[in-house]
Design a protein around this motif. Structure first.
Motif, PDB file in Angstrom:
ATOM      1  N   ASP A 228       0.864  -1.188   0.000  1.00 21.88           N
ATOM      2  CA  ASP A 228       0.000   0.000   0.000  1.00 21.88           C
ATOM      3  C   ASP A 228       0.899   1.235   0.000  1.00 21.88           C
ATOM      4  OD1 ASP A 228      -1.838   1.994   0.350  1.00 21.88           O
ATOM      5  OD2 ASP A 228      -2.753   1.170   2.164  1.00 21.88           O
ATOM      6  N   LEU A 229       1.417   1.574  -1.171  1.00 19.75           N
ATOM      7  CA  LEU A 229       2.415   2.633  -1.267  1.00 19.75           C
ATOM      8  C   LEU A 229       1.815   4.020  -1.056  1.00 19.75           C
ATOM      9  CD1 LEU A 229       4.748   1.352  -4.132  1.00 19.75           C
ATOM     10  CD2 LEU A 229       4.757   0.830  -1.680  1.00 19.75           C
ATOM     11  N   LYS A 230       0.548   4.196  -1.374  1.00 16.41           N
ATOM     12  CA  LYS A 230      -0.086   5.493  -1.151  1.00 16.41           C
ATOM     13  C   LYS A 230      -0.129   5.824   0.338  1.00 16.41           C
ATOM     14  CE  LYS A 230      -2.983   5.511  -5.307  1.00 16.41           C
ATOM     15  NZ  LYS A 230      -4.388   5.490  -5.833  1.00 16.41           N
ATOM     16  N   THR A 231      -0.509   4.860   1.140  1.00 12.81           N
ATOM     17  CA  THR A 231      -0.534   5.084   2.590  1.00 12.81           C
ATOM     18  C   THR A 231       0.874   5.296   3.122  1.00 12.81           C
ATOM     19  OG1 THR A 231      -2.559   3.786   2.868  1.00 12.81           O
ATOM     20  CG2 THR A 231      -1.190   4.087   4.820  1.00 12.81           C
ATOM     21  N   PHE A 232       1.823   4.529   2.613  1.00  7.25           N
ATOM     22  CA  PHE A 232       3.209   4.695   3.055  1.00  7.25           C
ATOM     23  C   PHE A 232       3.710   6.100   2.754  1.00  7.25           C
ATOM     24  CE2 PHE A 232       7.737   4.706   1.860  1.00  7.25           C
ATOM     25  CZ  PHE A 232       8.274   4.529   3.123  1.00  7.25           C
ATOM     26  N   GLU A 233       3.460   6.599   1.549  1.00  8.34           N
ATOM     27  CA  GLU A 233       3.929   7.941   1.179  1.00  8.34           C
ATOM     28  C   GLU A 233       3.297   9.002   2.074  1.00  8.34           C
ATOM     29  OE1 GLU A 233       6.315   8.906  -0.856  1.00  8.34           O
ATOM     30  OE2 GLU A 233       6.795   6.820  -1.326  1.00  8.34           O
ATOM     31  N   ARG A 234       2.029   8.817   2.436  1.00 10.07           N
ATOM     32  CA  ARG A 234       1.378   9.772   3.334  1.00 10.07           C
ATOM     33  C   ARG A 234       2.067   9.801   4.697  1.00 10.07           C
ATOM     34  NH1 ARG A 234      -2.070   9.074   7.399  1.00 10.07           N
ATOM     35  NH2 ARG A 234      -2.772   6.981   6.803  1.00 10.07           N
ATOM     36  N   LEU A 235       2.337   8.620   5.248  1.00 12.91           N
ATOM     37  CA  LEU A 235       2.988   8.541   6.550  1.00 12.91           C
ATOM     38  C   LEU A 235       4.399   9.114   6.499  1.00 12.91           C
ATOM     39  CD1 LEU A 235       1.764   4.985   7.565  1.00 12.91           C
ATOM     40  CD2 LEU A 235       1.106   7.129   8.663  1.00 12.91           C
ATOM     41  N   LYS A 236       5.087   8.829   5.415  1.00  9.91           N
ATOM     42  CA  LYS A 236       6.448   9.354   5.261  1.00  9.91           C
ATOM     43  C   LYS A 236       6.433  10.879   5.250  1.00  9.91           C
ATOM     44  CE  LYS A 236       8.672   9.106   1.272  1.00  9.91           C
ATOM     45  NZ  LYS A 236       9.473   8.584   0.132  1.00  9.91           N
ATOM     46  N   GLU A 237       5.524  11.467   4.497  1.00  8.77           N
ATOM     47  CA  GLU A 237       5.428  12.927   4.429  1.00  8.77           C
ATOM     48  C   GLU A 237       5.057  13.528   5.780  1.00  8.77           C
ATOM     49  OE1 GLU A 237       6.397  14.926   1.965  1.00  8.77           O
ATOM     50  OE2 GLU A 237       7.094  13.051   1.064  1.00  8.77           O
ATOM     51  N   GLU A 238       4.170  12.873   6.503  1.00  7.91           N
ATOM     52  CA  GLU A 238       3.777  13.375   7.828  1.00  7.91           C
ATOM     53  C   GLU A 238       4.967  13.373   8.785  1.00  7.91           C
ATOM     54  OE1 GLU A 238       0.486  10.959   9.023  1.00  7.91           O
ATOM     55  OE2 GLU A 238      -0.909  11.886   7.596  1.00  7.91           O
ATOM     56  N   ASN A 239       5.755  12.294   8.768  1.00 13.39           N
ATOM     57  CA  ASN A 239       6.928  12.228   9.635  1.00 13.39           C
ATOM     58  C   ASN A 239       8.010  13.207   9.197  1.00 13.39           C
ATOM     59  OD1 ASN A 239       6.248  10.280  11.654  1.00 13.39           O
ATOM     60  ND2 ASN A 239       6.443   8.658  10.127  1.00 13.39           N
ATOM     61  N   PHE A 240       8.193  13.347   7.890  1.00 13.14           N
ATOM     62  CA  PHE A 240       9.137  14.332   7.365  1.00 13.14           C
ATOM     63  C   PHE A 240       8.829  15.711   7.944  1.00 13.14           C
ATOM     64  CE2 PHE A 240      11.107  11.944   3.841  1.00 13.14           C
ATOM     65  CZ  PHE A 240      12.351  12.572   3.800  1.00 13.14           C
ATOM     66  N   LYS A 241       7.558  16.075   7.904  1.00 13.87           N
ATOM     67  CA  LYS A 241       7.133  17.397   8.368  1.00 13.87           C
ATOM     68  C   LYS A 241       7.450  17.586   9.846  1.00 13.87           C
ATOM     69  CE  LYS A 241       3.065  20.457   8.212  1.00 13.87           C
ATOM     70  NZ  LYS A 241       2.982  20.854   9.623  1.00 13.87           N
ATOM     71  N   VAL A 242       7.155  16.572  10.652  1.00  9.70           N
ATOM     72  CA  VAL A 242       7.410  16.653  12.090  1.00  9.70           C
ATOM     73  C   VAL A 242       8.891  16.870  12.375  1.00  9.70           C
ATOM     74  CG1 VAL A 242       7.381  15.348  14.262  1.00  9.70           C
ATOM     75  CG2 VAL A 242       5.399  15.284  12.745  1.00  9.70           C
ATOM     76  N   PHE A 243       9.740  16.065  11.739  1.00  5.82           N
ATOM     77  CA  PHE A 243      11.173  16.124  12.044  1.00  5.82           C
ATOM     78  C   PHE A 243      11.855  17.327  11.392  1.00  5.82           C
ATOM     79  CE2 PHE A 243      10.173  11.948  13.476  1.00  5.82           C
ATOM     80  CZ  PHE A 243      11.095  11.677  14.470  1.00  5.82           C
ATOM     81  N   LYS A 244      11.336  17.764  10.262  1.00  4.22           N
ATOM     82  CA  LYS A 244      11.912  18.937   9.597  1.00  4.22           C
ATOM     83  C   LYS A 244      11.656  20.206  10.383  1.00  4.22           C
ATOM     84  CE  LYS A 244      12.500  20.766   4.925  1.00  4.22           C
ATOM     85  NZ  LYS A 244      12.064  20.660   3.500  1.00  4.22           N
ATOM     86  N   GLU A 245      10.555  20.252  11.123  1.00  7.31           N
ATOM     87  CA  GLU A 245      10.181  21.449  11.861  1.00  7.31           C
ATOM     88  C   GLU A 245      10.790  21.520  13.264  1.00  7.31           C
ATOM     89  OE1 GLU A 245       5.934  21.601  11.765  1.00  7.31           O
ATOM     90  OE2 GLU A 245       5.855  22.192   9.653  1.00  7.31           O
ATOM     91  N   LEU A 246      11.576  20.519  13.649  1.00  4.99           N
ATOM     92  CA  LEU A 246      12.228  20.557  14.959  1.00  4.99           C
ATOM     93  C   LEU A 246      13.264  21.674  14.992  1.00  4.99           C
ATOM     94  CD1 LEU A 246      12.764  16.745  15.667  1.00  4.99           C
ATOM     95  CD2 LEU A 246      10.931  18.217  16.511  1.00  4.99           C
ATOM     96  N   LYS A 247      13.326  22.381  16.103  1.00  6.05           N
ATOM     97  CA  LYS A 247      14.190  23.558  16.204  1.00  6.05           C
ATOM     98  C   LYS A 247      15.624  23.223  16.619  1.00  6.05           C
ATOM     99  CE  LYS A 247      10.551  26.076  15.341  1.00  6.05           C
ATOM    100  NZ  LYS A 247      10.359  26.641  13.986  1.00  6.05           N
ATOM    101  N   GLU A 248      15.794  22.116  17.338  1.00  7.38           N
ATOM    102  CA  GLU A 248      17.105  21.763  17.869  1.00  7.38           C
ATOM    103  C   GLU A 248      18.036  21.220  16.773  1.00  7.38           C
ATOM    104  OE1 GLU A 248      18.492  21.940  20.909  1.00  7.38           O
ATOM    105  OE2 GLU A 248      16.749  22.783  21.936  1.00  7.38           O
ATOM    106  N   ASP A 249      19.317  21.375  17.012  1.00  8.59           N
ATOM    107  CA  ASP A 249      20.321  20.822  16.108  1.00  8.59           C
ATOM    108  C   ASP A 249      20.793  19.489  16.691  1.00  8.59           C
ATOM    109  OD1 ASP A 249      22.140  20.505  14.097  1.00  8.59           O
ATOM    110  OD2 ASP A 249      23.676  21.769  15.019  1.00  8.59           O
ATOM    111  N   PHE A 250      20.075  18.408  16.376  1.00  6.73           N
ATOM    112  CA  PHE A 250      20.391  17.094  16.939  1.00  6.73           C
ATOM    113  C   PHE A 250      21.579  16.450  16.216  1.00  6.73           C
ATOM    114  CE2 PHE A 250      15.835  17.672  17.846  1.00  6.73           C
ATOM    115  CZ  PHE A 250      15.855  17.502  19.224  1.00  6.73           C
ATOM    116  N   ASP A 251      22.332  15.645  16.966  1.00  2.00           N
ATOM    117  CA  ASP A 251      23.467  14.945  16.362  1.00  2.00           C
ATOM    118  C   ASP A 251      23.009  13.873  15.387  1.00  2.00           C
ATOM    119  OD1 ASP A 251      25.869  16.067  17.858  1.00  2.00           O
ATOM    120  OD2 ASP A 251      24.564  15.495  19.513  1.00  2.00           O
ATOM    121  N   PHE A 252      21.917  13.183  15.740  1.00  2.00           N
ATOM    122  CA  PHE A 252      21.347  12.169  14.862  1.00  2.00           C
ATOM    123  C   PHE A 252      19.998  11.729  15.415  1.00  2.00           C
ATOM    124  CE2 PHE A 252      24.368  10.141  17.782  1.00  2.00           C
ATOM    125  CZ  PHE A 252      23.599   9.162  18.393  1.00  2.00           C
TER     126      PHE A 252
END
Length: 410
Positions: A228-252
């Motif tokens: 179910d690649l459509k659902t996977f792409e949706r989840l991937k984009e949602e997680n991308f957004k969450v982690f991209k918007e983090l303010k801290e400079d994490f090591d990993f």
């Protein structure tokens, strides 16, 4: 007959397979069924026939594409290095477009791909699940009070009323040497919350302050490996957004789930942070771990999760060296330690009897070591192995490595 093609799968990729049969020697499913379409060689031949218009992708073909744990043993042993994952996932995707998901896969994908739905389901079921007896092999799992015909004892993860990531959380290390963000995954968030806490405690002990974002969701593995690649792409984009918007400079970013780690590294291109599996972090800090002491002498064996040794290609010596570094811990090697445990995500739901046979082989190999515990770094493997140990009446405990390490004197 209308010609249909599996998307993104070229004739060149399919015909790279020389049909030598090496995959037959290692495939856990073929070892049970002894049917050619159960093994990678058979599936690749079938995919090639579909792409050439010789046969249709019918329901029987879809069944054989799903009859696979995606353990990647075939890809590892292949002498010409056929990238099997780039064939099987698109083949399943075409099958999903044509026939939809099977009922059990549809239910699993729907549940795990909607964070609020999963949290509501675990919250409502938690009080009732607590009435079930605890597994003697794994304290965060529960046993059904009756045996299932042809399967025997059945173990289920204990749902938690409150998810681990119920809010944005910081866990500060006393002597901070770095900051990491924890991609927890849905199993740790909603079922194995104690193990998630233990992962954080271990990272803190190594000097890493840990941040857990509330809005992160499932990595998408149930959808991805079901096709179910459509659902996977949706989840991937949602997680991308969450982690991209983090303010801290994490090591990993760190994960303690083999499948989450594999998905993030292999299918989340350009993820905002580099990703490390917990075992990689442990190995990098092995000198410090040499000072850690388990409370009493214990014999421990190790199960290599498929998505760590093959999905992420993390060297097999990493967990073994970490276990050997611990005081009071005696490492015991196991036969076929890197063979699949039979979980395979929703494979266990779709083919429970085949999964059980693979599982029991793993359980018997663990029992033969005479170890006190088997450790690993995958919540699905812990659950499935614990169930197998219950079924063979073993006294060996199944532990996530964080659950083992948190008990050590540091």
């Amino acid at each position: 007959m209308a010609k249909e093609k599996i998307p993104g799968v070229s004739r060149e990729l399919l015909e790279k397979c020389v049909r030598c049969g090496s995959c037959r020697t290692v495939c856990p499913v073929f070892n049970v069924t002894r049917e050619e379409p159960s093994v990678a060689r058979g599936k690749i031949f079938l995919a090639n026939m579909i792409n050439q218009g010789v046969v249709e992708l019918d329901r029987e073909a879809a069944h054989f594409f799903n009859l696979c744990t995606t353990c990647l043993r075939c890809a590892e042993i292949c002498p010409v290095m056929v990238d099997y994952e780039k064939i099987i996932i698109p083949a399943r995707s075409l099958a999903v477009e044509k026939f939809g998901l099977s009922p059990e896969k549809k239910a699993a994908v729907k549940l795990f791909s909607h964070r609020k739905l999963l949290e509501t389901a675990t919250k409502l079921s938690a009080p009732f699940t607590k009435l079930l007896p605890k597994s003697s092999q794994s304290s965060q799992n529960r046993l059904l009070p009756f045996k299932i015909p042809k399967l025997g004892k059945v173990l289920i993860p204990e749902p938690k009323a409150k998810p681990f990531n119920d809010r944005d959380k910081w866990f500060k290390a006393d002597k901070e040497k770095g900051k990491v963000v924890f991609f927890t995954g849905c199993m740790f968030n909603n079922f194995y919350t104690q193990t998630a806490e233990n992962v954080v405690k271990v990272l803190n002990a190594l000097g890493y302050s840990v941040f857990v974002p509330k809005e992160q969701g499932c990595c998408g593995a149930p959808a991805l490996f079901s096709g179910d690649l459509k659902t996977f792409e949706r989840l991937k984009e949602e997680n991308f957004k969450v982690f991209k918007e983090l303010k801290e400079d994490f090591d990993f970013a760190v994960t303690a789930c083999a499948t989450c780690g594999h998905v993030l590294k292999s299918f989340y291109k350009s993820f905002p942070y580099s990703v490390k599996e917990l075992i990689e972090v442990l190995f990098e800090n092995i000198d410090k771990i040499k000072g850690w002491k388990y409370p009493q002498p214990i014999k421990v064996t190790w199960h290599h999760p498929c998505h760590i040794v093959r999905g992420q290609k993390i060297p097999r010596n990493y967990p073994i060296d970490v276990l050997k570094a611990l005081q009071n811990v005696k490492f015991i090697s196991m036969e076929e330690a890197d063979n699949c445990c039979g979980m395979g995500g929703s494979f266990k739901l779709s083919y429970p009897e085949i999964s059980r046979k693979i599982q029991l082989k793993k359980a018997k190999n663990i029992e033969a070591t005479a170890a006190d515990a088997v450790s690993t770094e995958c919540p699905g493997c812990v659950m499935n192995i614990a169930e197998g140990l219950e079924r063979v009446s073993s006294k060996v405990k199944a532990l996530h490595i964080a659950d083992l390490l948190v008990e050590c004197e540091k």
